[in-house]
Design a protein around this motif. Structure first.
Motif, PDB file in Angstrom:
ATOM      1  N   ILE A  19       0.835  -1.207   0.000  1.00 26.11           N
ATOM      2  CA  ILE A  19       0.000   0.000   0.000  1.00 26.11           C
ATOM      3  C   ILE A  19       0.867   1.253   0.000  1.00 26.11           C
ATOM      4  CG2 ILE A  19      -1.591   1.344   1.429  1.00 26.11           C
ATOM      5  CD1 ILE A  19      -2.861  -1.322   2.280  1.00 26.11           C
ATOM      6  N   PHE A  20       1.916   1.264   0.824  1.00 30.77           N
ATOM      7  CA  PHE A  20       2.805   2.427   0.882  1.00 30.77           C
ATOM      8  C   PHE A  20       3.511   2.635  -0.463  1.00 30.77           C
ATOM      9  CE2 PHE A  20       3.735   3.774   5.452  1.00 30.77           C
ATOM     10  CZ  PHE A  20       2.465   3.423   5.882  1.00 30.77           C
ATOM     11  N   ARG A  21       3.924   1.532  -1.091  1.00 33.67           N
ATOM     12  CA  ARG A  21       4.614   1.658  -2.387  1.00 33.67           C
ATOM     13  C   ARG A  21       3.664   2.159  -3.464  1.00 33.67           C
ATOM     14  NH1 ARG A  21       8.057  -3.737  -3.472  1.00 33.67           N
ATOM     15  NH2 ARG A  21       8.789  -2.448  -5.215  1.00 33.67           N
ATOM     16  N   ARG A  22       2.428   1.679  -3.436  1.00 28.86           N
ATOM     17  CA  ARG A  22       1.472   2.047  -4.486  1.00 28.86           C
ATOM     18  C   ARG A  22       0.930   3.459  -4.310  1.00 28.86           C
ATOM     19  NH1 ARG A  22      -3.452  -1.187  -3.516  1.00 28.86           N
ATOM     20  NH2 ARG A  22      -3.941   0.594  -2.189  1.00 28.86           N
ATOM     21  N   ASP A  23       0.521   3.805  -3.084  1.00 22.90           N
ATOM     22  CA  ASP A  23      -0.175   5.071  -2.859  1.00 22.90           C
ATOM     23  C   ASP A  23       0.738   6.230  -2.495  1.00 22.90           C
ATOM     24  OD1 ASP A  23      -2.391   3.567  -3.317  1.00 22.90           O
ATOM     25  OD2 ASP A  23      -3.071   3.492  -1.230  1.00 22.90           O
ATOM     26  N   LEU A  24       1.869   5.941  -1.834  1.00 19.33           N
ATOM     27  CA  LEU A  24       2.744   7.021  -1.351  1.00 19.33           C
ATOM     28  C   LEU A  24       4.115   7.020  -2.010  1.00 19.33           C
ATOM     29  CD1 LEU A  24       1.944   6.720   2.480  1.00 19.33           C
ATOM     30  CD2 LEU A  24       0.889   8.250   0.795  1.00 19.33           C
ATOM     31  N   ARG A  25       4.387   5.979  -2.805  1.00 15.48           N
ATOM     32  CA  ARG A  25       5.700   5.821  -3.443  1.00 15.48           C
ATOM     33  C   ARG A  25       6.839   5.755  -2.417  1.00 15.48           C
ATOM     34  NH1 ARG A  25       6.567  10.367  -7.488  1.00 15.48           N
ATOM     35  NH2 ARG A  25       5.364  11.570  -5.968  1.00 15.48           N
ATOM     36  N   LEU A  26       6.548   5.141  -1.269  1.00 16.66           N
ATOM     37  CA  LEU A  26       7.535   4.906  -0.223  1.00 16.66           C
ATOM     38  C   LEU A  26       7.703   3.401  -0.052  1.00 16.66           C
ATOM     39  CD1 LEU A  26       6.286   7.489   2.444  1.00 16.66           C
ATOM     40  CD2 LEU A  26       8.261   7.742   0.936  1.00 16.66           C
ATOM     41  N   ASP A  27       8.913   2.976   0.280  1.00 15.32           N
ATOM     42  CA  ASP A  27       9.205   1.544   0.385  1.00 15.32           C
ATOM     43  C   ASP A  27       9.718   1.236   1.791  1.00 15.32           C
ATOM     44  OD1 ASP A  27       9.611  -1.089  -0.111  1.00 15.32           O
ATOM     45  OD2 ASP A  27      11.242  -0.825  -1.555  1.00 15.32           O
ATOM     46  N   PRO A  28       8.809   0.936   2.739  1.00 15.22           N
ATOM     47  CA  PRO A  28       9.248   0.740   4.122  1.00 15.22           C
ATOM     48  C   PRO A  28       9.845  -0.635   4.380  1.00 15.22           C
ATOM     49  CG  PRO A  28       6.883   0.463   3.967  1.00 15.22           C
ATOM     50  CD  PRO A  28       7.353   0.868   2.589  1.00 15.22           C
ATOM     51  N   ILE A  29      10.774  -0.672   5.312  1.00 10.88           N
ATOM     52  CA  ILE A  29      11.209  -1.917   5.926  1.00 10.88           C
ATOM     53  C   ILE A  29      10.150  -2.291   6.955  1.00 10.88           C
ATOM     54  CG2 ILE A  29      13.045  -2.980   7.306  1.00 10.88           C
ATOM     55  CD1 ILE A  29      14.782  -0.520   6.407  1.00 10.88           C
ATOM     56  N   TRP A  30       9.932  -3.578   7.179  1.00 11.42           N
ATOM     57  CA  TRP A  30       8.998  -3.948   8.231  1.00 11.42           C
ATOM     58  C   TRP A  30       9.476  -5.195   8.958  1.00 11.42           C
ATOM     59  CZ3 TRP A  30       6.571  -8.707   8.043  1.00 11.42           C
ATOM     60  CH2 TRP A  30       6.529  -9.359   6.799  1.00 11.42           C
ATOM     61  N   SER A  31       9.036  -5.297  10.210  1.00  5.80           N
ATOM     62  CA  SER A  31       9.373  -6.466  11.027  1.00  5.80           C
ATOM     63  C   SER A  31       8.190  -6.778  11.934  1.00  5.80           C
ATOM     64  CB  SER A  31      10.626  -6.195  11.864  1.00  5.80           C
ATOM     65  OG  SER A  31      10.392  -5.118  12.761  1.00  5.80           O
ATOM     66  N   VAL A  32       8.139  -8.025  12.398  1.00 11.21           N
ATOM     67  CA  VAL A  32       7.122  -8.472  13.356  1.00 11.21           C
ATOM     68  C   VAL A  32       7.849  -9.093  14.539  1.00 11.21           C
ATOM     69  CG1 VAL A  32       5.149  -9.984  13.772  1.00 11.21           C
ATOM     70  CG2 VAL A  32       5.448  -8.932  11.525  1.00 11.21           C
ATOM     71  N   ALA A  33       7.449  -8.698  15.755  1.00  9.36           N
ATOM     72  CA  ALA A  33       8.094  -9.220  16.957  1.00  9.36           C
ATOM     73  C   ALA A  33       7.124  -9.117  18.130  1.00  9.36           C
ATOM     74  CB  ALA A  33       9.383  -8.448  17.248  1.00  9.36           C
ATOM     75  N   PRO A  34       7.454  -9.739  19.268  1.00  7.58           N
ATOM     76  CA  PRO A  34       6.557  -9.677  20.429  1.00  7.58           C
ATOM     77  C   PRO A  34       6.560  -8.332  21.159  1.00  7.58           C
ATOM     78  CG  PRO A  34       7.917 -11.660  20.473  1.00  7.58           C
ATOM     79  CD  PRO A  34       8.498 -10.748  19.449  1.00  7.58           C
ATOM     80  N   ASN A  35       7.528  -7.453  20.884  1.00  3.19           N
ATOM     81  CA  ASN A  35       7.566  -6.153  21.545  1.00  3.19           C
ATOM     82  C   ASN A  35       8.276  -5.134  20.655  1.00  3.19           C
ATOM     83  OD1 ASN A  35      10.486  -6.326  22.109  1.00  3.19           O
ATOM     84  ND2 ASN A  35       9.903  -7.857  23.632  1.00  3.19           N
TER      85      ASN A  35
END
Length: 400
Positions: free
Chosen positions: A130-146
Motif C-alpha cells: 500500500i505504501f509503495r502504491r499510494d505514497l511511493r515509499l518503500d518501508p522496511i517492516w518487522s514483526v516481533a513480540p515487543n
C-alpha cells in the motif's frame, strides 16, 4: 494472548520525502542540514551513509566524507504532512499506532487482529504494498513480540527487507548482535562496555544486575532487561501526547561560559514551552544532553509533579537538569533539550479563594506566556523575547 507488534521503518524518511518532491535528487547523495555555522547533519541518504556520514555529525566533516553530496535544509512541515498520510493508511489495520519522533518509524499493535486481516506477516506485506502504491515509499517492516525486538529486527535489514521474530526467541535473537544495535544503549554505555572488552550482547548477558550496577548505577535494571529483549511498554495511540520533543543547539565555538549556556538554554526552553502550549500540552520531565569538546556526552533529567507549559516553569526544570550534568571543566560543544512524559494540563479548581503567593506568581507567569504567544503569533517569534534570551552574543548559532 501473545503480543504482535509490527515496526514500519521508512529508511532515511526526510530524504525519501525530499526525493518525492524533487525527482532530480534520486541519483545524487543527499545530506539534510540547516544553514547555520557548525550545523550538524539532520539526515542523509544511503549513499552518503556508505561514505561515512552520520546523523549529528558536523556538516563540514560530512562534506569532506561525501564531497559530491547535495546539501538541503530540513523542511519538518513537509515531513509531518507525509507522516500524517502514512498514519492514515496504517490505521486501516490497527487503532493502536505509535509514531516514533516523527522520523518515519511506526509501531502497530496487531494483537488479535488476525481474524480480520490475517497473520501479522501478511499485514506487513500488505502495508508495504500500500505504501509503495499510494505514497511511493518503500518501508522496511518487522514483526516481533515487543517494540524493542521489532526495532532491532528492522535495523538488521536496512535499507530494504523484512524480519520476523517469534515469541520466546527474543533473547536468542539478540545474543549474537553487536551492542550498538540495541536502542537505549548510548555511546558512553558502549565505551564502558568496551573498557571491559564486551562488544556483543551475549557477552553482556553474563553480567548480573549487580555487575551492571557498577557500570550504570540506577540504569542497571533497565539495561539488564534490554539485553534480554524484555520490553513491556505499550504501543501508544498516535493521537495521544506521548512522544517527546527535542531541541538542539550547536555553539559556534566550544564554550564554558555560564551566561552564554544559560541564555541558549532559556531560548530552547521558550521554544519548547511555546510548542507545548500550541498543542495544549505540558511536560512532566525535561532532559538535558551536553556534548563536550572531547566527545563525551552526559544526560540528566529533572521531573515535575504537575505538567510544565509556561516559559518559566520549563526553564526551571531545564536548569535543574543542566546543573546535574554540567560538572566538568571541559568546554561544551552542543546542548539538547528533550521534553518527555507529555500530558494535557488539568487545573483543579478550589472551592475557596486561593491567594497564596505561589499561586499568584504562577498565574502571572501563565499570563505572560499567553501574551507572548499572542504577540509572536501576529508579528513573528523575534518580535518579543525574554531578556535572558538576548544575552547570547556573537558566539551563538541558530538552534537546530
Amino acid at each position: 494472548m501473545e503480543r504482535k507488534i509490527i515496526h514500519l521503518n521508512i529508511a532515511d524518511f526526510s530524504v525519501a520525502v525530499e526525493r518525492l518532491l524533487d525527482g532530480s535528487l534520486q541519483e545524487n547523495p543527499l545530506i539534510i542540514a540547516p544553514p547555520a555555522p557548525r550545523a550538524t547533519v539532520y539526515d542523509m541518504s544511503e549513499e552518503a551513509y556508505q561514505d561515512g556520514v552520520r546523523k549529528g555529525m558536523l556538516l563540514q566533516q560530512a562534506q569532506k566524507r561525501c564531497r559530491g553530496a547535495i546539501i538541503l535544509p530540513p523542511r519538518p512541515e513537509q515531513y509531518q504532512k507525509m507522516l500524517g498520510l502514512c498514519l492514515e493508511h496504517a490505521r486501516r489495520f490497527s487503532p493502536r499506532i505509535e509514531s516514533c519522533s516523527g522520523n518515519g518509524h511506526l509501531y502497530l499493535d496487531v494483537t488479535g487482529t488476525h481474524r480480520l486481516f490475517g497473520p501479522p506477516p501478511d499485514i506487513g506485506w500488505r502495508l508495504r504494498n500500500i505504501f509503495r502504491r499510494d505514497l511511493r515509499l518503500d518501508p522496511i517492516w518487522s514483526v516481533a513480540p515487543n517494540k524493542l525486538t521489532a526495532k532491532v529486527a528492522s535495523r538488521l535489514v536496512k535499507p530494504v527487507g523484512e524480519y520476523i521474530v517469534a515469541a520466546g526467541e527474543e533473547e536468542s535473537f539478540l545474543a549474537p548482535l553487536d551492542l550498538h544495535l540495541l536502542p537505549g544503549i548510548m555511546s558512553h554505555d558502549l565505551l564502558q562496555m568496551r573498557n571491559i572488552h564486551i562488544y556483543k550482547v551475549h557477552q553482556a548477558t553474563k553480567l548480573s544486575v549487580y555487575d551492571l550496577g557498577v557500570l550504570f548505577a540506577s540504569r542497571a535494571r533497565n539495561i539488564y532487561q534490554l539485553l534480554r529483549g524484555i520490553d513491556l511498554s505499550p504501543v501508544q495511540n498516535a493521537d495521544l501526547p506521548t512522544t517527546g520533543r527535542h531541541y538542539n543547539h550547536t555553539f559556534n565555538q566550544d564554550t564554558n561560559q555560564e551566561a552564554l549556556v544559560r541564555s541558549i538554554l532559556a531560548s530552547l526552553s521558550a521554544q519548547a514551552a511555546h510548542d507545548l502550549r500550541k498543542q495544549g500540552l505540558g511536560c512532566l520531565q525535561i532532559g538535558i544532553r551536553l556534548s563536550y569538546s572531547d566527545g563525551l556526552q552526559v544526560i540528566r533529567q529533572a521531573a515535575a509533579a504537575t505538567p510544565a507549559f509556561d516559559d518559566h516553569a520549563v526553564e526551571q526544570l531545564a536548569l535543574t537538569a543542566l546543573y546535574r550534568c554540567w560538572r566538568r571543566r571541559v568546554r561544551v560543544r552542543r546542548i539538547r533539550l528533550s521534553c518527555s512524559r507529555l500530558r494535557r494540563p488539568v487545573q483543579q479548581l478550589s472551592l475557596f479563594s486561593d491567594k497564596t503567593e505561589a499561586t499568584q506568581k504562577n498565574s502571572k507567569q501563565h499570563a505572560v506566556s499567553k501574551a507572548m504567544d499572542t504577540i509572536q503569533g501576529i508579528y513573528g517569534s523575534s518580535m518579543v523575547r525574554r531578556g535572558i534570551c538576548l544575552h547570547q552574543g556573537p558566539d551563538s548559532s541558530a538552534g537546530q
